[in-house]
Structures are given as C-alpha cells and as structure tokens.
Design a protein around this motif. Sequence first.
Motif, PDB file in Angstrom:
ATOM      1  N   VAL A 130      -5.060   7.593   6.291  1.00 29.19           N
ATOM      2  CA  VAL A 130      -3.668   7.445   5.851  1.00 29.19           C
ATOM      3  C   VAL A 130      -3.625   7.066   4.375  1.00 29.19           C
ATOM      4  N   LEU A 131      -4.477   6.137   3.969  1.00 30.17           N
ATOM      5  CA  LEU A 131      -4.522   5.742   2.556  1.00 30.17           C
ATOM      6  C   LEU A 131      -4.958   6.907   1.677  1.00 30.17           C
ATOM      7  N   ASN A 132      -5.831   7.753   2.182  1.00 27.80           N
ATOM      8  CA  ASN A 132      -6.250   8.942   1.440  1.00 27.80           C
ATOM      9  C   ASN A 132      -5.053   9.858   1.175  1.00 27.80           C
ATOM     10  N   HIS A 133      -4.205  10.033   2.189  1.00 30.76           N
ATOM     11  CA  HIS A 133      -3.022  10.880   2.004  1.00 30.76           C
ATOM     12  C   HIS A 133      -2.013  10.244   1.057  1.00 30.76           C
ATOM     13  N   LYS A 134      -1.859   8.948   1.149  1.00 27.89           N
ATOM     14  CA  LYS A 134      -0.960   8.252   0.220  1.00 27.89           C
ATOM     15  C   LYS A 134      -1.485   8.380  -1.210  1.00 27.89           C
ATOM     16  N   LEU A 135      -2.780   8.250  -1.342  1.00 20.40           N
ATOM     17  CA  LEU A 135      -3.415   8.382  -2.658  1.00 20.40           C
ATOM     18  C   LEU A 135      -3.183   9.786  -3.219  1.00 20.40           C
ATOM     19  N   ALA A 136      -3.276  10.784  -2.359  1.00 23.07           N
ATOM     20  CA  ALA A 136      -3.066  12.167  -2.798  1.00 23.07           C
ATOM     21  C   ALA A 136      -1.642  12.379  -3.306  1.00 23.07           C
ATOM     22  N   MET A 137      -0.697  11.588  -2.819  1.00 25.74           N
ATOM     23  CA  MET A 137       0.697  11.739  -3.239  1.00 25.74           C
ATOM     24  C   MET A 137       0.975  11.140  -4.616  1.00 25.74           C
ATOM     25  N   VAL A 138       0.322  10.037  -4.954  1.00 28.19           N
ATOM     26  CA  VAL A 138       0.727   9.311  -6.166  1.00 28.19           C
ATOM     27  C   VAL A 138      -0.347   9.181  -7.231  1.00 28.19           C
ATOM     28  N   ALA A 139      -1.594   9.403  -6.886  1.00 20.07           N
ATOM     29  CA  ALA A 139      -2.688   9.085  -7.814  1.00 20.07           C
ATOM     30  C   ALA A 139      -2.944  10.195  -8.815  1.00 20.07           C
ATOM     31  N   ASP A 140      -3.519   9.788  -9.927  1.00 22.04           N
ATOM     32  CA  ASP A 140      -4.005  10.695 -10.955  1.00 22.04           C
ATOM     33  C   ASP A 140      -5.215  11.460 -10.391  1.00 22.04           C
ATOM     34  N   GLY A 141      -5.472  12.647 -10.912  1.00 19.22           N
ATOM     35  CA  GLY A 141      -6.587  13.463 -10.429  1.00 19.22           C
ATOM     36  C   GLY A 141      -7.933  12.769 -10.562  1.00 19.22           C
ATOM     37  N   ASP A 142      -8.128  11.999 -11.642  1.00 23.66           N
ATOM     38  CA  ASP A 142      -9.393  11.276 -11.819  1.00 23.66           C
ATOM     39  C   ASP A 142      -9.588  10.227 -10.730  1.00 23.66           C
ATOM     40  N   VAL A 143      -8.512   9.570 -10.330  1.00 26.05           N
ATOM     41  CA  VAL A 143      -8.601   8.563  -9.256  1.00 26.05           C
ATOM     42  C   VAL A 143      -9.002   9.248  -7.953  1.00 26.05           C
ATOM     43  N   ILE A 144      -8.404  10.378  -7.673  1.00 29.20           N
ATOM     44  CA  ILE A 144      -8.717  11.093  -6.433  1.00 29.20           C
ATOM     45  C   ILE A 144     -10.174  11.539  -6.418  1.00 29.20           C
ATOM     46  N   ARG A 145     -10.667  12.041  -7.550  1.00 29.51           N
ATOM     47  CA  ARG A 145     -12.080  12.464  -7.618  1.00 29.51           C
ATOM     48  C   ARG A 145     -13.025  11.280  -7.417  1.00 29.51           C
ATOM     49  N   HIS A 146     -12.744  10.142  -8.043  1.00 30.94           N
ATOM     50  CA  HIS A 146     -13.630   8.981  -7.897  1.00 30.94           C
ATOM     51  C   HIS A 146     -13.510   8.350  -6.515  1.00 30.94           C
ATOM     52  N   PHE A 147     -12.357   8.478  -5.882  1.00 26.36           N
ATOM     53  CA  PHE A 147     -12.241   8.024  -4.498  1.00 26.36           C
ATOM     54  C   PHE A 147     -13.121   8.891  -3.600  1.00 26.36           C
ATOM     55  N   GLY A 148     -13.244  10.174  -3.920  1.00 29.08           N
ATOM     56  CA  GLY A 148     -14.148  11.047  -3.177  1.00 29.08           C
ATOM     57  C   GLY A 148     -15.583  10.556  -3.251  1.00 29.08           C
ATOM     58  N   GLU A 149     -15.986  10.032  -4.414  1.00 30.40           N
ATOM     59  CA  GLU A 149     -17.337   9.470  -4.554  1.00 30.40           C
ATOM     60  C   GLU A 149     -17.514   8.252  -3.650  1.00 30.40           C
ATOM     61  N   VAL A 150     -16.489   7.397  -3.585  1.00 30.75           N
ATOM     62  CA  VAL A 150     -16.548   6.232  -2.691  1.00 30.75           C
ATOM     63  C   VAL A 150     -16.680   6.703  -1.244  1.00 30.75           C
ATOM     64  N   LEU A 151     -15.898   7.721  -0.875  1.00 33.43           N
ATOM     65  CA  LEU A 151     -15.971   8.238   0.496  1.00 33.43           C
ATOM     66  C   LEU A 151     -17.346   8.825   0.803  1.00 33.43           C
ATOM     67  N   ASN A 152     -17.939   9.518  -0.169  1.00 32.67           N
ATOM     68  CA  ASN A 152     -19.289  10.068   0.038  1.00 32.67           C
ATOM     69  C   ASN A 152     -20.292   8.955   0.287  1.00 32.67           C
ATOM     70  N   ARG A 153     -20.237   7.897  -0.495  1.00 29.54           N
ATOM     71  CA  ARG A 153     -21.170   6.777  -0.301  1.00 29.54           C
ATOM     72  C   ARG A 153     -20.913   6.085   1.029  1.00 29.54           C
ATOM     73  N   LEU A 154     -19.644   5.967   1.390  1.00 31.32           N
ATOM     74  CA  LEU A 154     -19.295   5.340   2.664  1.00 31.32           C
ATOM     75  C   LEU A 154     -19.789   6.194   3.830  1.00 31.32           C
ATOM     76  N   GLU A 155     -19.633   7.502   3.717  1.00 29.19           N
ATOM     77  CA  GLU A 155     -20.094   8.400   4.778  1.00 29.19           C
ATOM     78  C   GLU A 155     -21.604   8.305   4.955  1.00 29.19           C
ATOM     79  N   ARG A 156     -22.356   8.303   3.842  1.00 28.73           N
ATOM     80  CA  ARG A 156     -23.818   8.177   3.931  1.00 28.73           C
ATOM     81  C   ARG A 156     -24.217   6.833   4.531  1.00 28.73           C
ATOM     82  N   ALA A 157     -23.439   5.806   4.231  1.00 30.57           N
ATOM     83  CA  ALA A 157     -23.792   4.467   4.702  1.00 30.57           C
ATOM     84  C   ALA A 157     -23.556   4.303   6.199  1.00 30.57           C
ATOM     85  N   VAL A 158     -22.543   4.958   6.747  1.00 32.24           N
ATOM     86  CA  VAL A 158     -22.213   4.725   8.156  1.00 32.24           C
ATOM     87  C   VAL A 158     -22.865   5.735   9.106  1.00 32.24           C
TER      88      VAL A 158
END
Length: 194
Positions: free
Chosen positions: A110-138
Amino acid sequence: MTPPHPRAAAQLLLVLLTCAAAYLTFRFLFNASDSFPFSQELLLVFIGAVATVLITAALINRQTELELRKEGQVLLLDRKSGVYFALIEHLGEIVEKGRLEEEALAELRVLNHKLAMVADGDVIRHFGEVLNRLERAVRDGDISDDEQDRIMRAAAELTWWMRRDLLGRFVDEDPEAVLRAIRANNAGLESAGG
C-alpha cells in the motif's frame, strides 16, 4: 515560457474584440453627443468605471489562480511528507522485527502505491533498491544483522532523496556533503549497535 492555454487565448481574443467594439461604440456616442457636454462626461465616467471593473476582475482572477496553485502545492507537500514518514517508520519496524510478515508486506505494498502517486522519480527508484535488499534479506525467512545494516544503508540513501524531493534542489547547501553526513550518521548508528 509556456504557450498560453487555448481557452485563455480564446478569452483574451474575446476581451480584445469586446474592447474594440466598445471603443467604436463609445466613440460614435461621444461624437454624437457633441452638443450635450454633460452626456460626454457621463459617458467618460461610465468608460472609466468599466475599465476599472475589467482591470480589477483580471487581477483578482490571476490572484485566485496563484492562491489555488500555492494551496495545491502545500497539500501535495503535506501528503508527500506523510507517505515518506510512514514508509520510513514501516521499514524500521520490519528491520527491528527481523522478518517480513504478511501484514507488514501488505502495508508495504500500500505504501508503495502511495509513493507512486506523490513521490519524485528518484525517490521511487531508490525505494526499489530498498525493496531489492529487503527481498534478498527475507528469502531465508529471517533478516540477519548484516542484512539489516544493508537495508538501513539503502534506507539512509532513500531518506536523502526524500529530503531532496521535499525541500527542493538545495540552493544554500552542498547536497553531496548532506548525503555524506547521512551516510556517516547511519554508519555511526550501525557501529554503536554492533
């Protein structure tokens, strides 16, 4: 400079045509009333009143447009900051628990979708990096201390981009120095915790 909106151009043309027609009409009436000077004075007062009303209306219209744009920017900034803070808090909770539960994953979506609505493109790209690290970790179920550090480093980078999006393009500060300070603070917290 951006070209005028077609509707604004049509309105401007209508105003110019109205002014030209009014000028020609008033000129005819003014010349026709040469023998009655009082009529000329009344006509001039009327013309002055109409010009004042038109100028005032144009100024109020422009001021209203600017106020609405400003209010929209304030609301967007408020929405962005709310989403950014909720995202950082949620990432912190996930890292603190050391695992990604279904409920936390649903909230992250849900936060990802909210972020997609209001965030700058750079924020969305760097959030993708956080998600990648989180995915590898779990992948193995639990998030190790090393993986927590990597996720929080990526989150620190993300916060810099969020800050940049909220505060603008940094007129009076060196953005690289701020990023280095954020990284140093994060590294200092990692070493204090380890």
